[in-house]
Structures are given as structure tokens and as C-alpha cells.
Design an enzyme around this catalytic site. Structure first.
Site, PDB file in Angstrom:
ATOM      1  N   GLU A 142       2.317  -5.228  10.956  1.00 20.76           N
ATOM      2  CA  GLU A 142       1.792  -3.858  11.010  1.00 20.76           C
ATOM      3  C   GLU A 142       2.680  -3.099  11.985  1.00 20.76           C
ATOM      4  O   GLU A 142       2.723  -3.411  13.180  1.00 20.76           O
ATOM      5  CB  GLU A 142       0.339  -3.866  11.471  1.00 20.76           C
ATOM      6  CG  GLU A 142      -0.602  -4.673  10.586  1.00 20.76           C
ATOM      7  CD  GLU A 142      -1.050  -3.907   9.354  1.00 20.76           C
ATOM      8  OE1 GLU A 142      -0.779  -2.676   9.280  1.00 20.76           O
ATOM      9  OE2 GLU A 142      -1.691  -4.519   8.478  1.00 20.76           O
TER      10      GLU A 142
ATOM     11  N   HIS B  45       3.464  -3.526   6.719  1.00 25.09           N
ATOM     12  CA  HIS B  45       2.369  -2.576   6.517  1.00 25.09           C
ATOM     13  C   HIS B  45       2.371  -1.532   7.641  1.00 25.09           C
ATOM     14  O   HIS B  45       3.233  -1.540   8.518  1.00 25.09           O
ATOM     15  CB  HIS B  45       1.028  -3.312   6.509  1.00 25.09           C
ATOM     16  CG  HIS B  45       0.817  -4.173   5.299  1.00 25.09           C
ATOM     17  ND1 HIS B  45      -0.004  -3.811   4.259  1.00 25.09           N
ATOM     18  CD2 HIS B  45       1.327  -5.384   4.963  1.00 25.09           C
ATOM     19  CE1 HIS B  45       0.006  -4.762   3.330  1.00 25.09           C
ATOM     20  NE2 HIS B  45       0.807  -5.734   3.750  1.00 25.09           N
TER      21      HIS B  45
ATOM     22  N   HIS C 146       0.865  -1.175   0.000  1.00 23.64           N
ATOM     23  CA  HIS C 146       0.000   0.000   0.000  1.00 23.64           C
ATOM     24  C   HIS C 146       0.899   1.222   0.000  1.00 23.64           C
ATOM     25  O   HIS C 146       1.706   1.410   0.912  1.00 23.64           O
ATOM     26  CB  HIS C 146      -0.921  -0.011   1.223  1.00 23.64           C
ATOM     27  CG  HIS C 146      -1.863  -1.172   1.247  1.00 23.64           C
ATOM     28  ND1 HIS C 146      -2.268  -1.796   2.400  1.00 23.64           N
ATOM     29  CD2 HIS C 146      -2.467  -1.835   0.232  1.00 23.64           C
ATOM     30  CE1 HIS C 146      -3.091  -2.794   2.109  1.00 23.64           C
ATOM     31  NE2 HIS C 146      -3.235  -2.829   0.801  1.00 23.64           N
TER      32      HIS C 146
ATOM     33  N   GLU D  38       1.480   3.337   3.144  1.00 25.15           N
ATOM     34  CA  GLU D  38       2.031   2.716   4.349  1.00 25.15           C
ATOM     35  C   GLU D  38       3.550   2.687   4.196  1.00 25.15           C
ATOM     36  O   GLU D  38       4.108   1.819   3.529  1.00 25.15           O
ATOM     37  CB  GLU D  38       1.438   1.317   4.539  1.00 25.15           C
ATOM     38  CG  GLU D  38      -0.070   1.368   4.777  1.00 25.15           C
ATOM     39  CD  GLU D  38      -0.716   0.000   4.828  1.00 25.15           C
ATOM     40  OE1 GLU D  38      -1.905  -0.066   5.165  1.00 25.15           O
ATOM     41  OE2 GLU D  38      -0.052  -1.011   4.520  1.00 25.15           O
TER      42      GLU D  38
END
Length: 443
Positions: free
Chosen positions: A281, A190, A83, A86
Site C-alpha cells: 500500500e 495498491h 483497483h 488506486e
């Protein structure tokens, strides 16, 4: 000895330190090319394809044999910036590259890791999305998708339901890349939360969705891998560092339990590429201020290194027939944890199985012959950055031309669609949690 090390350090290449800022495509390319120029003996830079707008999808490989696979050397990979908005993972991987190459010959641990592993690092899978972010936002920006407005982490074939979205150039490039190497372990980076998420991201009742989770046959290993990363990150291991509605005890979560996701990359890696992958994450804010980057590096450096080491757990080896001929594309699985797409040897007859310490039975299956069983005991610690080595000599001569090159049972369709019932692994297990936790604390 100390004098020799000092002279070695003085002779090693020196490059300007990478600054803590956001590096756009031209800056990133200059950095990667300078690394390969100054550390040519342990690095290799190549593009696996191009984005929609024609930007290179760069991969830098670090290892004592960076340009080619060597027998017994496992392949590891990190992928970031699927993404485009990110951004923390992208910068962390650039700093990881710098740390690895500048530590070679100076830090024994990193030197051993480079000697025993081929580490593939893709700092940006979605360079178009990153360049499209005009005004950074903590939560969402138009740079999330690629230039065709597709979310790349919803763009892979799915094992549980049809995913008929048009396959994007970036996705196709990664899928082809996965077929060129024998990847064993991986993580994709991410932002937007602080947690290590493990497969499955999607599921069916046969994988435990009735229990609000979806577990793989290797759930013990995946929980261990996720905890290994989270346990070294001081913020991730907090119960709710981002103050969200859902808490993540120990800093880990099953992907499906968090939220179901169709077409994700970690499920695709595990099922079709035989590569154990988790999702990291790394920041509550997707695109934080650059002043925060040094603290993210400090919080994640040890975790990034420690996670790479886990490619050396379990068992590895080659499968030979009675004439000593390595056998490619034969099924090699642990007897009580079969994969829906059976794991097979590579073109060199190699296999790699990530396992926690314990007793296992390896089942090797060659078409036209009964399964061959081999008992192994995985020790408490991997030794010298190597999994337990177990070559297997079969008591017959295999006809290589009768071994199919591909498995007709593993097309790019929902492989789990017809499975019914629940295996024991889909049910919550306190014992499994305690065993995994014990192994992390005392490894």
C-alpha cells in the site's frame, strides 16, 4: 575502462523521459511499445489477456533473456492497479521500467539484476476501472471494480472458505499467466494506506486466527520481505503515516490482522502458484494529484529495486535421477515447513525456495520412493545475485510416466478447511522478529 563505459553509454538507446502524470491506456501502450522497440535485446511486451471491455492486459518483461525462461534464472513480477482508482502503483511501475532499461550498462547493480532475473511488470490489471474514474477521489470511486462491478482482489479461489463469485476475465488471465512461468517472488501495488502487508489475508484457527493473525509456514521470510520494502521507504516505516485508527510498527502488517479478506491474490499466489507475494500500500490517498508523483517515485525507487533482489535469497537447483534426467513435478519442501499444497519442481526439474540464512533439510519426494533428505546451510549473503545453488541427484531411476502431472490434493477448493490445532509458527515470536530485524540491518 572509463572510456569504454562512456562510449557504451553513448551507444545505448535514448528515449524521451517519461513525464510524471497519469497515463491512460493509449499513452501507456505507446510508452511500452517504444521501450520494447528501443531496448529489444532486454525487453519483451505481450498481453496475457483482455479486460471485460477488451483492453489488453500488458506485461513487459525485462531481462537478458526476456522472451524465455532460462535454467537458474528466477522469475519476479510486479502487478499494479487491480483497483482502478488506486493509481500510484501504476505510474511507479512505468517509471521503474524506464529506470531499469536506461540503467542497463550504466549502473552495475541494475545490469547485474537484469542479467540474473526475469522481471515481469504488469502496470494495470484493471484498465477498465482506471479509465472509468471521472472524478478522482482520495478514498473511493466507482473505478475500484472492473466493468462487471467485481473487486478483482476478492475474485480468486480461496484456501480457507468457498469463494463462489463469478471469475472475471482479468482474474482468469492472471491465473493462466501464473501457470506459464515459474514465479518465485512478487508484489501487488495498491493505495489507500502506507504499509507492506504479508499473507495470509484469510485464515482458520490452524493458521493462528485465535491470536488475531494468520501466518504461513514461511512467516519469517514474509516478515523479512515486508520489512525489506518498508525499511527503504521513509514514510512507510513511520508508525502511523496516514493517521488511521490502526498503527503499523515498522511499516508492515499481517494481512489477516489488518482485516480478513476472502479471494485475495497474494494468498492465491503463495498457495497455488508457489510464488511468495506481498501487498504494498503506497499512498494514503488512492488517487493523489499528479504533482505528488515525483515524491512517490523518490520514496519508493530504492524499495522497488531492493525488493526485486530478494528473489535471490535461499536455495535453488534441479532434481535429477541417477541417470542425470531432470525430474519435473516432484515435491521439494523444507522438512519443517510443509505447504498445504506441496511445492514441486517445474518442467525443467527446477526448484526455488526462499529462505533466510540458517540450516535446513530439503525433502524431495518422488511417488513410489522414500523421501530423499539433503542438508543445506544458507549463507548470510546471496552472492552475485544468486541463491545458493544445490542440485540434487537421487539414488534411483525415476519413471517419469509414473509422476503425476498435477496434484489431486490441490484442487481450487478451501484446502485449509479440515486442518485443526495450531503449529508453532502461528504463535507470536519475539525471537523471530529479532532474527528478521537483525538480518535486514546487517545484510
Amino acid at each position: 575502462m572509463d572510456c569504454a563505459r562512456l562510449w557504451l553509454g553513448l551507444l545505448l538507446p535514448v528515449v524521451a523521459a517519461l513525464d510524471f502524470s497519469y497515463h491512460h491506456q493509449p499513452e501507456m501502450e505507446r510508452f511500452l511499445k517504444s521501450i520494447t522497440q528501443n531496448y529489444s535485446s532486454i525487453t519483451h511486451l505481450h498481453s496475457i489477456g483482455k479486460s471485460v471491455e477488451g483492453r489488453n492486459l500488458w506485461v513487459l518483461t525485462v531481462g537478458r533473456f526476456p522472451k524465455e525462461h532460462r535454467i537458474g534464472i528466477p522469475e519476479f513480477k510486479y502487478v499494479a492497479n487491480m483497483h482502478g482508482d488506486e493509481t500510484v502503483g501504476r505510474e511507479l511501475l512505468l517509471h521503474l521500467i524506464e529506470y531499469l532499461v536506461t540503467s542497463d550498462g550504466r549502473d552495475p547493480e541494475i545490469t547485474n539484476l537484469i542479467n540474473s532475473t526475469r522481471i515481469h511488470i504488469m502496470p494495470s490489471m484493471n484498465p477498465d476501472g482506471f479509465e472509468a474514474v471521472v472524478k478522482p477521489d482520495c478514498f473511493y470511486s466507482k473505478g475500484r471494480e472492473n466493468s462487471n462491478f467485481y473487486d478483482l482482489n476478492r475474485n480468486f479461489p480461496d484456501a480457507f472458505e468457498f469463494n463462489n463469485v463469478p471469475r472475471q476475465p482479468e482474474t482468469v488471465a492472471v491465473m493462466k499467466w501464473l501457470n506459464t512461468e515459474t514465479f518465485v517472488l512478487s508484489a501487488n501495488l495498491h493505495g489507500g494506506a502506507l504499509v507492506a502487508s504479508y499473507p495470509f489475508d484469510n485464515g482458520v484457527p490452524a493458521t493462528g486466527t485465535l491470536y488475531s493473525r494468520s501466518l504461513t509456514p514461511d512467516d519469517d521470510v514474509f516478515q523479512y520481505l515486508a520489512r525489506t520494502y518498508a525499511s527503504r521507504n521513509p514514510d512507510m516505516r513511520k508508525r502511523n503515516p496516514c493517521r488511521t485508527k490502526i498503527e503499523f510498527p515498522g511499516g508492515i502488517v499481517n494481512g489477516y490482522f489488518w482485516y480478513p479478506l476472502k479471494g485475495g491474490m497474494q494468498d492465491y499466489n503463495y498457495i497455488w502458484a508457489q510464488c511468495f507475494e506481498i501487498t504494498l500500500e503506497l499512498s494514503c490517498c488512492k488517487y493523489p494529484r499528479k504533482e505528488k508523483l515525483p515524491s512517490f517515485w523518490n520514496d519508493n525507487k530504492d524499495s522497488l529495486i531492493d525488493y526485486i533482489k530478494q528473489v535471490h535469497i535461499g536455495v535453488k537447483g534441479q532434481i535429477f535421477d541417477q541417470n542425470g534426467t531432470p525430474l519435473p513435478n516432484v515435491t521439494v519442501e523444507i522438512q519443517d515447513r510443509k505447504h498445504v499444497c506441496p511445492y514441486r519442481t517445474n518442467k525443467f526439474g527446477e526448484y526455488y525456495l526462499l529462505l533466510l540464512p540458517g540450516f535446513y533439510v530439503i525433502e524431495v519426494t518422488v511417488p513410489g520412493h522414500n523421501p530423499h533428505l539433503t542438508k543445506v546451510t544458507i549463507p548470510q549473503k546471496s552472492q552475485n545475485f544468486s541463491a545458493l545453488k544445490k542440485d540434487i541427484l537421487l539414488p534411483f531411476r525415476a519413471q517419469l510416466d509414473h509422476i503425476p502431472e498435477s496434484d489431486p490434493l490441490c484442487p481450487m477448493i478451501p484446502l485449509y478447511g479440515d486442518l485443526q490445532g495450531h503449529s508453532a509458527v502461528t504463535k507470536p515470536s519475539l525471537f523471530l522478529f529479532l532474527v528478521t530485524l537483525f538480518h535486514i540491518l546487517f545484510k
